[in-house]
Design a protein around this motif. Structure first.
Motif, short mmCIF file in Angstrom:
data_model
loop_
_atom_site.label_atom_id
_atom_site.label_comp_id
_atom_site.label_asym_id
_atom_site.label_seq_id
_atom_site.Cartn_x
_atom_site.Cartn_y
_atom_site.Cartn_z
N ASN A 14 0.81 -1.22 0.00
CA ASN A 14 0.00 0.00 0.00
C ASN A 14 0.84 1.27 0.00
OD1 ASN A 14 -2.49 -1.09 -0.35
ND2 ASN A 14 -3.33 -0.44 1.61
N THR A 15 2.12 1.13 -0.28
CA THR A 15 2.98 2.29 -0.50
C THR A 15 3.54 2.25 -1.91
OG1 THR A 15 3.58 2.49 1.84
CG2 THR A 15 5.07 3.51 0.25
N LEU A 16 4.12 1.12 -2.29
CA LEU A 16 4.65 0.97 -3.64
C LEU A 16 3.62 0.34 -4.59
CD1 LEU A 16 8.31 -0.24 -3.01
CD2 LEU A 16 7.44 2.09 -3.23
N HIS A 17 2.62 -0.33 -4.05
CA HIS A 17 1.62 -0.96 -4.90
C HIS A 17 0.32 -1.12 -4.13
CE1 HIS A 17 1.44 -5.19 -3.28
NE2 HIS A 17 2.43 -4.69 -2.59
N ASP A 18 -0.75 -1.47 -4.83
CA ASP A 18 -2.09 -1.58 -4.25
C ASP A 18 -2.27 -2.95 -3.60
OD1 ASP A 18 -4.70 -1.38 -3.54
OD2 ASP A 18 -5.48 -1.01 -5.56
N ALA A 19 -1.77 -3.07 -2.38
CA ALA A 19 -1.88 -4.35 -1.66
C ALA A 19 -3.29 -4.62 -1.17
CB ALA A 19 -0.90 -4.37 -0.49
N SER A 20 -4.09 -3.57 -0.99
CA SER A 20 -5.48 -3.78 -0.58
C SER A 20 -6.21 -4.64 -1.59
CB SER A 20 -6.19 -2.43 -0.44
OG SER A 20 -5.64 -1.68 0.61
N ARG A 21 -5.94 -4.40 -2.86
CA ARG A 21 -6.61 -5.14 -3.93
C ARG A 21 -5.97 -6.50 -4.16
NH1 ARG A 21 -5.45 -5.93 -9.17
NH2 ARG A 21 -3.67 -4.50 -9.00
N ALA A 22 -4.64 -6.56 -4.14
CA ALA A 22 -3.94 -7.74 -4.61
C ALA A 22 -3.52 -8.72 -3.52
CB ALA A 22 -2.70 -7.31 -5.41
N VAL A 23 -3.35 -8.24 -2.28
CA VAL A 23 -2.65 -9.06 -1.29
C VAL A 23 -3.39 -9.25 0.03
CG1 VAL A 23 -0.53 -9.27 0.08
CG2 VAL A 23 -0.42 -8.37 -2.25
N PHE A 24 -3.87 -8.17 0.63
CA PHE A 24 -4.27 -8.23 2.03
C PHE A 24 -5.38 -9.24 2.30
CE2 PHE A 24 -2.65 -3.68 3.05
CZ PHE A 24 -1.36 -4.18 3.20
N TYR A 194 -3.37 4.50 -1.96
CA TYR A 194 -4.08 3.22 -1.94
C TYR A 194 -4.96 3.04 -0.71
CZ TYR A 194 -0.64 2.31 -5.55
OH TYR A 194 0.14 2.40 -6.68
N LEU A 195 -5.18 4.11 0.05
CA LEU A 195 -5.90 3.98 1.31
C LEU A 195 -7.39 4.29 1.20
CD1 LEU A 195 -3.41 5.60 3.86
CD2 LEU A 195 -3.68 3.20 3.25
N ARG A 196 -7.78 5.06 0.20
CA ARG A 196 -9.16 5.55 0.15
C ARG A 196 -10.18 4.41 0.07
NH1 ARG A 196 -10.80 10.37 -0.02
NH2 ARG A 196 -8.73 11.14 -0.53
N HIS A 197 -9.84 3.38 -0.69
CA HIS A 197 -10.77 2.25 -0.85
C HIS A 197 -10.18 0.98 -0.24
CE1 HIS A 197 -13.04 4.86 -3.47
NE2 HIS A 197 -11.98 5.07 -4.21
#
Length: 234
Positions: A14-24, A194-197
Motif C-alpha cells: 500500500n505504499t509501492l503498490h495496491d496491496a489492498s486489492r492484490a494481497v491483504f 491506496y488507502l481511500r478504498h
C-alpha cells in the motif's frame, strides 16, 4: 537535510503498490487457515484470534509467537506463499520511472518477510531501485521480534546500516509507523494513494484529509517525491 541527498526508507504494501486489492485479503485468509491448521481451532475462532493479536500487538505473528510458540520463519513461509501473486501486482509506470530516477540511497523497510518482498519488487520491476531490503526477519531486538512501529527496532536498523536519522525519510501508508519514525528525527511522508478504498489494514477508517503533526507531507503519487525532495534539501 542540509543539501545532502535524502536516504529513503520505503514501506512496501500500500505504499509501492495496491496491496489492498492484490494481497491483504489473501494474506488474512492464509493466516486464518494457518491458525486453524496448527492450533486446531474452528475457522471463526481462528479468524477472531488473528484479529485480536493484530489489534493487540500490531502483527498477528507476535501473538502467535508469544502465546503459542509458533516459529516466525514457519509462519511467514506458510502464509506468504500466495500462488499467482505476481500477476495481480501493479504500479503506475510513471511512479516506477519516478522511483528509478529519485536521487539518494533507497532501502525497503517492510514488516513482510524477505522472500515475499523480493517477489513483489521483482514483479513490479523495482528490485534494482533498492540498495537493501530490511524485512521482518531483521527486526529482532535482544531476541524479541519488534516490527514497525517499534522505535527500538528502528534505532537498531539505523545503526546497523549506518544511516543518520536526520537524513532519512520514511515513506509509509501507516501513520503509527510514521509517528515512531518522526520521534527519532526522521522525515516522514504519508502515502495515501491506496488507502481511500482500503478494506483491510491498520488505516481502515483513518481520516485522510488531515495531517498529523508527525507527518511532514502527504502524497498520493510517488512522483511527487521529486519535488518535495528538492524543497527539503534547501
Amino acid at each position: 537535510m542540509s543539501g545532502a541527498a535524502p536516504i529513503w526508507l520505503f514501506d512496501l504494501d500500500n505504499t509501492l503498490h495496491d496491496a489492498s486489492r492484490a494481497v491483504f485479503g489473501r494474506l488474512n485468509r492464509s493466516m486464518t487457515d494457518y491458525i486453524v491448521q496448527y492450533l486446531g481451532l474452528a475457522h471463526g475462532e481462528a479468524d477472531r484470534l488473528r484479529m485480536h493479536y493484530w489489534r493487540r500487538y500490531g502483527a498477528t505473528l507476535l501473538g502467535l509467537e508469544k502465546h503459542h510458540g509458533i516459529r516466525a520463519a514457519h509462519f511467514l513461509a506458510q502464509t506468504h506463499t500466495l500462488p499467482g501473486l505476481e500477476a495481480q501486482l501493479h504500479i503506475p509506470p510513471v511512479d516506477r520511472a519516478a522511483l528509478h530516477s529519485l536521487p539518494g540511497r533507497k532501502f525497503l523497510l517492510t514488516n513482510a518477510p524477505a522472500d515475499y518482498a523480493k517477489r513483489v519488487l521483482t514483479a513490479l520491476d523495482l528490485a534494482s531501485c533498492f540498495e537493501g531490503v530490511i524485512s521482518i526477519e531483521g527486526m529482532r531486538v535482544f531476541g524479541d521480534l519488534r516490527p514497525k512501529p517499534d522505535a527500538r527496532m528502528m534505532r537498531v536498523v539505523l545503526a546497523r546500516h549506518r544511516l543518520p536519522a536526520h537524513r532519512c525519510v520514511l515513506v509509509e501508508d501507516t501513520v503509527a509507523n510514521l509517528k515512531s519514525a518522526r520521534s527519532l528525527g526522521l522525515r516522514t511522508v504519508w502515502m495515501q494513494h491506496y488507502l481511500r478504498h482500503n478494506p483491510h489494514g491498520p488505516e481502515l477508517g483513518v481520516p485522510l484529509h488531515g495531517r498529523p503533526s508527525w507527518v511532514c507531507v502527504r502524497i498520493k503519487k510517488l512522483r511527487t517525491l521529486h519535488r518535495w525532495a528538492r524543497t527539503a534539501r534547501r
